[in-house]
Motif scaffolding. Structure first.
Motif, PDB file in Angstrom:
ATOM      1  N   GLY A  74     -16.365 -36.138  64.385  1.00  0.00           N
ATOM      2  CA  GLY A  74     -15.487 -36.663  65.457  1.00  0.00           C
ATOM      3  C   GLY A  74     -13.806 -36.643  64.639  1.00  0.00           C
ATOM      4  O   GLY A  74     -13.224 -37.338  65.506  1.00  0.00           O
ATOM      5  N   LYS A  75     -14.128 -36.500  63.497  1.00  0.00           N
ATOM      6  CA  LYS A  75     -12.684 -36.005  62.255  1.00  0.00           C
ATOM      7  C   LYS A  75     -11.601 -36.114  63.402  1.00  0.00           C
ATOM      8  O   LYS A  75      -9.887 -36.054  63.293  1.00  0.00           O
ATOM      9  N   THR A  76     -11.163 -34.751  64.289  1.00  0.00           N
ATOM     10  CA  THR A  76     -10.305 -33.378  64.243  1.00  0.00           C
ATOM     11  C   THR A  76      -9.770 -34.529  65.943  1.00  0.00           C
ATOM     12  O   THR A  76      -9.396 -34.083  65.895  1.00  0.00           O
ATOM     13  N   TRP A  77     -11.658 -34.689  66.569  1.00  0.00           N
ATOM     14  CA  TRP A  77     -10.395 -34.932  68.201  1.00  0.00           C
ATOM     15  C   TRP A  77     -10.064 -35.675  67.576  1.00  0.00           C
ATOM     16  O   TRP A  77      -9.396 -36.141  68.810  1.00  0.00           O
ATOM     17  N   LEU A 110     -16.714 -44.113  68.271  1.00  0.00           N
ATOM     18  CA  LEU A 110     -16.928 -44.299  66.572  1.00  0.00           C
ATOM     19  C   LEU A 110     -16.308 -45.311  66.434  1.00  0.00           C
ATOM     20  O   LEU A 110     -14.840 -46.417  66.619  1.00  0.00           O
ATOM     21  N   GLN A 111     -15.844 -45.464  64.663  1.00  0.00           N
ATOM     22  CA  GLN A 111     -15.553 -46.560  64.071  1.00  0.00           C
ATOM     23  C   GLN A 111     -14.613 -46.037  62.593  1.00  0.00           C
ATOM     24  O   GLN A 111     -15.355 -45.538  61.588  1.00  0.00           O
ATOM     25  N   LEU A 112     -13.167 -47.070  63.098  1.00  0.00           N
ATOM     26  CA  LEU A 112     -12.457 -46.573  61.460  1.00  0.00           C
ATOM     27  C   LEU A 112     -12.536 -47.602  61.165  1.00  0.00           C
ATOM     28  O   LEU A 112     -11.612 -48.752  61.372  1.00  0.00           O
ATOM     29  N   ILE A 113     -12.799 -47.639  59.565  1.00  0.00           N
ATOM     30  CA  ILE A 113     -12.886 -48.408  59.249  1.00  0.00           C
ATOM     31  C   ILE A 113     -12.245 -48.751  57.905  1.00  0.00           C
ATOM     32  O   ILE A 113     -12.428 -47.631  57.030  1.00  0.00           O
ATOM     33  N   SER A 114     -11.477 -49.591  57.367  1.00  0.00           N
ATOM     34  CA  SER A 114     -10.492 -48.906  56.559  1.00  0.00           C
ATOM     35  C   SER A 114     -10.928 -49.854  55.222  1.00  0.00           C
ATOM     36  O   SER A 114     -11.517 -50.121  54.639  1.00  0.00           O
ATOM     37  N   ARG A 115     -10.505 -48.037  53.650  1.00  0.00           N
ATOM     38  CA  ARG A 115     -10.802 -48.317  52.696  1.00  0.00           C
ATOM     39  C   ARG A 115      -9.841 -47.943  51.852  1.00  0.00           C
ATOM     40  O   ARG A 115     -10.368 -48.859  50.488  1.00  0.00           O
ATOM     41  N   TYR A 142      -9.267 -44.231  55.876  1.00  0.00           N
ATOM     42  CA  TYR A 142     -10.569 -45.106  56.775  1.00  0.00           C
ATOM     43  C   TYR A 142     -11.813 -43.816  56.667  1.00  0.00           C
ATOM     44  O   TYR A 142     -11.482 -42.664  56.420  1.00  0.00           O
ATOM     45  N   PHE A 143     -12.646 -44.333  56.314  1.00  0.00           N
ATOM     46  CA  PHE A 143     -14.088 -44.260  56.617  1.00  0.00           C
ATOM     47  C   PHE A 143     -14.446 -43.891  58.493  1.00  0.00           C
ATOM     48  O   PHE A 143     -14.456 -44.724  58.881  1.00  0.00           O
ATOM     49  N   LEU A 144     -14.537 -43.363  58.786  1.00  0.00           N
ATOM     50  CA  LEU A 144     -15.186 -42.847  59.532  1.00  0.00           C
ATOM     51  C   LEU A 144     -16.619 -42.539  60.001  1.00  0.00           C
ATOM     52  O   LEU A 144     -17.044 -42.022  59.733  1.00  0.00           O
TER      53      LEU A 144
END
Length: 299
Positions: free
Chosen positions: A77-80, A245-250, A229-231
């Motif tokens: 889902g990165k592109t979405w 989806l979750q965007l997790i800060s790296r 971010y890791f998706l």
């Protein structure tokens, strides 16, 4: 050897890039002291994520004028999500750039229309580029001509790995990744654009997925001057199923998003008219990992 030749050898980018962005044309100039009065001025605005709004939060996701990244599983889902961020900018009347190494314009347009962007907004604001040749003097001049008189806010590069391959670089070589970063990505960032690189997760020797790094050398994340971010896919999106989806800060260069915290919950909902609704919200529980107790009082 001329100064232009030296720059082109060192960076893999044409000398005009240097001239257009930083005006440092002579060898050794980058080692001269930086004028700190600009940073210390009363009206100086410290870097802050301003692109990619998150409902319920006063902090956005990405830094303008810097290089940011989202990495995750292929098809996650990165592109979405990237197109959603672009759609928000287009609806606000801003131009956006999509450098697409992986797909075709009809796919991007179809998704933008599903999200709710009108054809008029697409024609007016979307700068779609589909390169199949290396970043060099000619391609840099072509991009400069394309952006002349326009003021885009976001540039999405899909994907980082494909871009490296087209330029003849390896994702596993530190020096080659650093060289690529000094080309296309930095050229766009130094024009003030919020650059977002889409990338894939890395596989370990045991083929276990790593969510800490994108595939290839760790130089990829080291070169990020904004946020990474890791998706994470909580529920996979399809034509028949809504996604979460979750965007997790790296990595967040200026500390607005703590490492390993969920910066946003992204919900992708299929609509009856074949449209798609995407919403990014502040999660109620942002911590991904429990904090380890440290007996600081006793210390």
């Amino acid at each position: 050897m001329s100064t232009a030749d030296v720059f082109e050898l060192e960076t893999g980018a044409p000398a005009e890039t240097k001239k257009a962005t930083s005006e440092r044309l002579r060898p050794g100039d980058s080692w001269k002291p930086v004028d700190l009065s600009v940073v210390l001025a009363a009206d100086y605005v410290k870097p802050r994520p301003l692109i990619g709004d998150v409902a319920g939060s006063d902090v956005a996701m990405f830094y303008p004028g810097r290089i940011n990244t989202i990495f995750g599983d292929s098809g996650g889902g990165k592109t979405w999500y990237a197109l959603y961020v672009m759609s928000e900018e287009m609806r606000a009347g801003h131009d956006v750039v999509l450098v697409d190494y992986e797909d075709s314009p009809d796919s991007a347009i179809a998704r933008l229309e599903q999200i709710g962007v009108s054809q008029r907004e697409i024609l007016r604001h979307l700068i779609y580029i589909q390169p199949n040749e290396k970043w060099d003097r000619a391609s840099q001049a072509a991009l400069e001509a394309t952006l002349e008189g326009r003021n885009p806010t976001v540039a999405v590069i899909d994907s980082f790995g494909e871009a490296l391959g087209v330029d003849g670089f390896s994702a596993n070589a530190d020096e080659e990744v650093a060289t690529w970063m000094r080309g296309t990505a930095r050229f766009l960032a130094e024009r003030g654009l919020c650059v977002v690189l889409l990338d894939h997760t890395v596989k370990s020797i045991a083929s276990a997925r790593s969510t800490d790094f994108a595939s290839g050398t760790q130089r990829k994340r080291a070169s990020i001057s904004g946020a990474a971010y890791f998706l994470k896919v909580i529920a996979a999106t399809s034509r028949w199923a809504d996604g979460h989806l979750q965007l997790i800060s790296r990595k967040c260069r200026h500390g607005w998003w703590p490492k390993d915290n969920v910066a946003a919950d992204v919900f992708i909902t299929n609509l009856p008219n074949s449209g798609v609704k995407i919403v990014a919200k502040k999660p109620s529980d942002t911590a991904v990992k429990p904090k380890v107790f440290r007996p600081t009082v006793y210390m």
